[in-house]
Design a protein around this motif. Structure first.
Motif, short mmCIF file in Angstrom:
data_model
loop_
_atom_site.label_atom_id
_atom_site.label_comp_id
_atom_site.label_asym_id
_atom_site.label_seq_id
_atom_site.Cartn_x
_atom_site.Cartn_y
_atom_site.Cartn_z
N UNK A 1 36.54 31.40 25.19
CA UNK A 1 37.85 32.18 25.27
C UNK A 1 37.54 33.34 26.39
N UNK A 2 36.57 34.15 26.36
CA UNK A 2 36.27 35.12 26.97
C UNK A 2 36.26 34.79 28.65
N UNK A 3 35.26 33.66 28.71
CA UNK A 3 35.19 32.89 30.04
C UNK A 3 36.47 32.67 30.79
N UNK B 1 49.16 21.03 54.50
CA UNK B 1 49.02 19.88 53.49
C UNK B 1 47.56 19.69 53.14
N UNK B 2 46.88 21.06 53.27
CA UNK B 2 45.46 20.84 52.62
C UNK B 2 45.55 21.68 51.12
N UNK B 3 44.76 21.01 50.32
CA UNK B 3 44.86 21.38 48.95
C UNK B 3 43.83 22.51 48.76
N UNK B 4 44.25 23.73 48.25
CA UNK B 4 43.30 24.97 48.40
C UNK B 4 43.39 25.56 46.78
N UNK B 5 41.98 25.61 46.36
CA UNK B 5 41.82 26.00 45.04
C UNK B 5 41.50 27.39 45.12
N UNK B 6 42.38 28.23 44.45
CA UNK B 6 42.23 29.71 44.29
C UNK B 6 41.74 30.17 42.98
N UNK B 7 40.68 30.82 43.00
CA UNK B 7 39.86 31.35 41.95
C UNK B 7 40.08 32.85 41.69
N UNK B 8 40.17 33.42 40.37
CA UNK B 8 40.04 34.94 40.34
C UNK B 8 38.89 35.06 39.16
N UNK B 9 38.01 35.78 39.62
CA UNK B 9 36.85 36.00 38.65
C UNK B 9 36.71 37.58 38.44
N UNK B 10 37.00 38.04 37.13
CA UNK B 10 36.94 39.20 36.77
C UNK B 10 35.54 39.70 36.22
N UNK B 11 35.31 40.83 36.41
CA UNK B 11 33.98 41.50 35.79
C UNK B 11 34.29 42.62 35.08
N UNK B 12 34.12 42.25 33.76
CA UNK B 12 34.45 43.52 32.94
C UNK B 12 33.63 44.62 32.82
N UNK B 13 33.98 46.02 32.97
CA UNK B 13 32.96 46.95 32.81
C UNK B 13 33.87 48.20 32.51
N UNK B 14 33.25 48.71 31.54
CA UNK B 14 34.25 50.02 30.95
C UNK B 14 34.14 51.13 32.10
N UNK C 1 37.12 29.30 51.96
CA UNK C 1 38.01 29.48 52.89
C UNK C 1 38.10 31.17 53.10
N UNK C 2 37.99 31.91 52.10
CA UNK C 2 38.20 33.43 52.01
C UNK C 2 37.71 33.71 50.72
N UNK C 3 37.29 35.14 50.63
CA UNK C 3 36.82 35.82 49.59
C UNK C 3 37.17 37.38 49.67
N UNK C 4 38.09 37.91 48.85
CA UNK C 4 38.48 39.20 48.97
C UNK C 4 38.44 40.21 47.52
N UNK C 5 38.05 41.20 47.47
CA UNK C 5 38.09 42.10 46.28
C UNK C 5 39.47 42.28 45.89
N UNK C 6 39.88 42.09 44.65
CA UNK C 6 41.22 42.78 44.24
C UNK C 6 40.96 43.57 42.89
N UNK C 7 42.23 43.92 42.56
CA UNK C 7 42.17 44.91 41.27
C UNK C 7 42.14 43.73 39.94
N UNK C 8 41.19 44.34 39.01
CA UNK C 8 41.34 43.50 38.06
C UNK C 8 42.76 43.15 37.22
N UNK C 9 43.46 43.76 37.49
CA UNK C 9 44.83 43.48 37.01
C UNK C 9 45.68 42.30 37.91
N UNK C 10 45.13 41.99 38.79
CA UNK C 10 45.79 41.03 39.81
C UNK C 10 46.31 39.77 38.91
N UNK C 11 47.41 39.36 39.04
CA UNK C 11 48.05 38.15 38.26
C UNK C 11 47.93 37.23 39.28
N UNK C 12 46.77 36.02 39.08
CA UNK C 12 46.79 34.71 39.48
C UNK C 12 47.95 33.70 38.95
#
Length: 163
Positions: free
Chosen positions: A88-90, A104-117, A135-146
């Motif tokens: 569940x946590x994962x 028409x290219x299928x793109x898989x977009x992933x959001x990976x959050x690293x919890x830290x107090x 294709x790309x990788x950028x830092x975002x806010x942990x609050x980002x809604x994918x």
């Protein structure tokens, strides 16, 4: 996690306390009624992974003693509780959507959050669904809604860092 001492790792088989391997079962008074409960704690964990009702003995006052069969069942159940919690946590910290880009290219977009107090972080990445090329990788806010819409907007922006 607390560091185990030598005595914490030795097997112990008592009526109300059973320790073997990584697990300790402890029969305790149920605070909510006149019955008994059993708690299963994994070695080094600060809290029990499982607390559940425990059977009364024949005298209807004292708990049934722990035994090898009951301990084995309790270990399996507590291990499953931990496994489900980890899954569940994962799932909460790692989200994926697949969208179709303009070409028409299928793109898989992933959001990976690293919890830290003190300093939580997150990374948004895009991979070609056909060959898994990044294709790309950028830092975002942990609050980002994918969502499919936010992923499509990110792709449309030529992978500019979302605000």
């Amino acid at each position: 996690m607390t560091e185990p001492t030598d005595t914490d790792t030795l097997p112990l088989h008592e009526d109300r306390l059973w320790r073997d391997g990584l697990w300790t079962a402890r029969v305790i008074k149920n605070e909510e009624d006149d019955g008994w409960a059993v708690e299963m704690t994994r070695q080094g964990d600060p809290e029990p992974a499982l607390v559940g009702p425990w059977t009364m003995g024949r005298d209807k006052k004292n708990p049934k003693p722990l035994d090898a069969a009951a301990f084995s069942t309790l270990v399996k159940t507590a291990s499953e509780v931990i496994r489900r919690h980890e899954q569940q946590l994962h799932a909460t910290l790692n989200k994926h959507v697949t969208v179709t880009a303009r070409d028409d290219r299928r793109v898989r977009v992933s959001l990976a959050i690293v919890p830290d107090e003190d300093n939580p972080s997150a990374t948004l990445s895009a991979h070609d669904d056909a060959d898994d090329t990044e294709l790309a990788r950028v830092p975002v806010s942990p609050a980002f809604r994918l969502t499919a819409a936010s992923a499509a907007a990110w792709i449309e922006s030529d992978y500019a860092r979302p605000r």
